[in-house]
Scaffold this motif. Structure first.
Motif, PDB file in Angstrom:
ATOM      1  N   LYS A  87      35.830  -9.957-126.775  1.00  0.00           N
ATOM      2  CA  LYS A  87      36.483  -8.859-126.068  1.00  0.00           C
ATOM      3  C   LYS A  87      37.782  -9.385-125.470  1.00  0.00           C
ATOM      4  CE  LYS A  87      35.884  -5.454-122.381  1.00  0.00           C
ATOM      5  NZ  LYS A  87      34.964  -4.931-121.319  1.00  0.00           N
ATOM      6  N   ASP A  89      41.592  -8.581-123.544  1.00  0.00           N
ATOM      7  CA  ASP A  89      42.470  -7.714-122.761  1.00  0.00           C
ATOM      8  C   ASP A  89      43.790  -8.446-122.568  1.00  0.00           C
ATOM      9  OD1 ASP A  89      41.009  -5.200-121.736  1.00  0.00           O
ATOM     10  OD2 ASP A  89      39.553  -6.808-121.377  1.00  0.00           O
ATOM     11  N   HIS A 104      49.544  -2.352-122.248  1.00  0.00           N
ATOM     12  CA  HIS A 104      48.212  -2.949-122.196  1.00  0.00           C
ATOM     13  C   HIS A 104      47.505  -2.792-123.530  1.00  0.00           C
ATOM     14  CE1 HIS A 104      43.829  -3.023-121.285  1.00  0.00           C
ATOM     15  NE2 HIS A 104      44.191  -4.099-120.623  1.00  0.00           N
ATOM     16  N   SER A 106      43.728  -3.782-125.632  1.00  0.00           N
ATOM     17  CA  SER A 106      42.362  -4.263-125.551  1.00  0.00           C
ATOM     18  C   SER A 106      41.741  -4.203-126.938  1.00  0.00           C
ATOM     19  CB  SER A 106      41.541  -3.436-124.556  1.00  0.00           C
ATOM     20  OG  SER A 106      41.437  -2.090-124.987  1.00  0.00           O
TER      21      SER A 106
END
Length: 277
Positions: A87, A89, A104, A106
């Motif tokens: 995962k 970010d 941003h 992710s």
């Protein structure tokens, strides 16, 4: 060591390429024909003047018992697993004259076959938010084909397992390649885990920052001669009690340039790993 292709991650750093292209066209369109300095590295002047040598040339496998060695081999132990989740970010902040603000990104990925590259599979969803607008995409990799569908367009490209794996292990790649040059090492217990904090020198950090720019340049002709310099590169690595990489992060502040324009950039990225059964 088998050097894996770097960039990290095409879904995140492609944003930099697009934004730099927009700003370059808006501000200096008449300079696009300018001939940049030839660095002799595949016609891509991605290595700054201060980075006079490839850091990998002086890298060596560290002692497994040293802090640097534990960082190095924690990634090897992760890749020895049959499958794991990643995962990520990441936040990018560009402070150009016309292009400003944060973006941003992710991603959630399931990787199987990391310990058997001939059977590597990837299933990944990504989300990018720019100026309040969010775009999602779904990507898969199997039998040498990387397929991405963003709901509007579906692309299918042939890629190596190393290229695909590096999309979710970019920071780990840097930690391994520069393991003999990690500085200011700080080791702190974190429950049953251990946290390693360290930095890379300006020259080495600039080299790896330039690799990000070089990777972004591959899809845009106008960015083939972008250079980059780094003011600082701080990294952390969290390793569980079995010595397997659990989380990695990087924080970098620098500048990207082409011809006569320069854009300050800051980037933070964190990737957590968990075993999948």
């Amino acid at each position: 060591m088998n050097k894996k292709s770097t960039p990290l991650k095409y879904f995140a750093f492609a944003v930099i390429a697009l934004l730099l292209l927009i700003e370059g066209v808006c501000l200096y369109q008449h300079h696009r024909a300018a001939t940049p300095k030839d660095t002799g590295r595949q016609n891509v002047s991605s290595q700054p003047a201060s980075a006079t040598s490839d850091p990998q040339e002086v890298s060596e496998t560290p002692d497994p018992g040293s802090p640097e060695g534990k960082v190095y081999f924690s990634f090897e132990k992760l890749l020895s697993q049959s499958s794991f989740r990643a995962k990520t970010d990441a936040s990018i902040n560009l402070r150009g004259k016309l292009i400003k603000g944060k973006r941003h990104m992710s991603a959630n990925a399931l990787i199987t076959g990391a310990n058997d590259r001939d059977h590597l599979n990837l299933d990944m969803t990504t989300k990018t938010t720019t100026r309040g607008k969010t775009e999602k995409s779904h990507s898969t990799y199997k039998d040498g084909w990387y397929i991405t569908n963003n709901g509007k367009e579906k692309t299918r490209t042939e890629r190596s397992p190393e290229e695909v794996l590096s999309m979710v292990t970019f920071i780990s790649d840097i930690m391994q390649d520069a393991s003999s040059q990690l500085e200011d090492m700080k080791v702190t217990p974190k429950g049953s885990d251990t946290l390693y904090e360290f930095t890379l020198s300006g020259e080495t950090a600039s080299y790896y920052f330039c690799q990000i720019i070089e990777q972004a340049s591959m899809s845009t002709e106008e960015l083939k001669n972008v250079t980059g310099t780094v003011d600082s590169l701080k990294m952390t690595c969290c390793i569980n009690k079995k010595g397997v990489l659990k989380e990695q992060s990087a924080s970098v502040s620098g500048k990207v340039s082409k011809s006569i324009f320069t854009i300050p950039v800051t980037l933070t990225e964190t990737t957590s790993f968990s075993l999948y059964k």
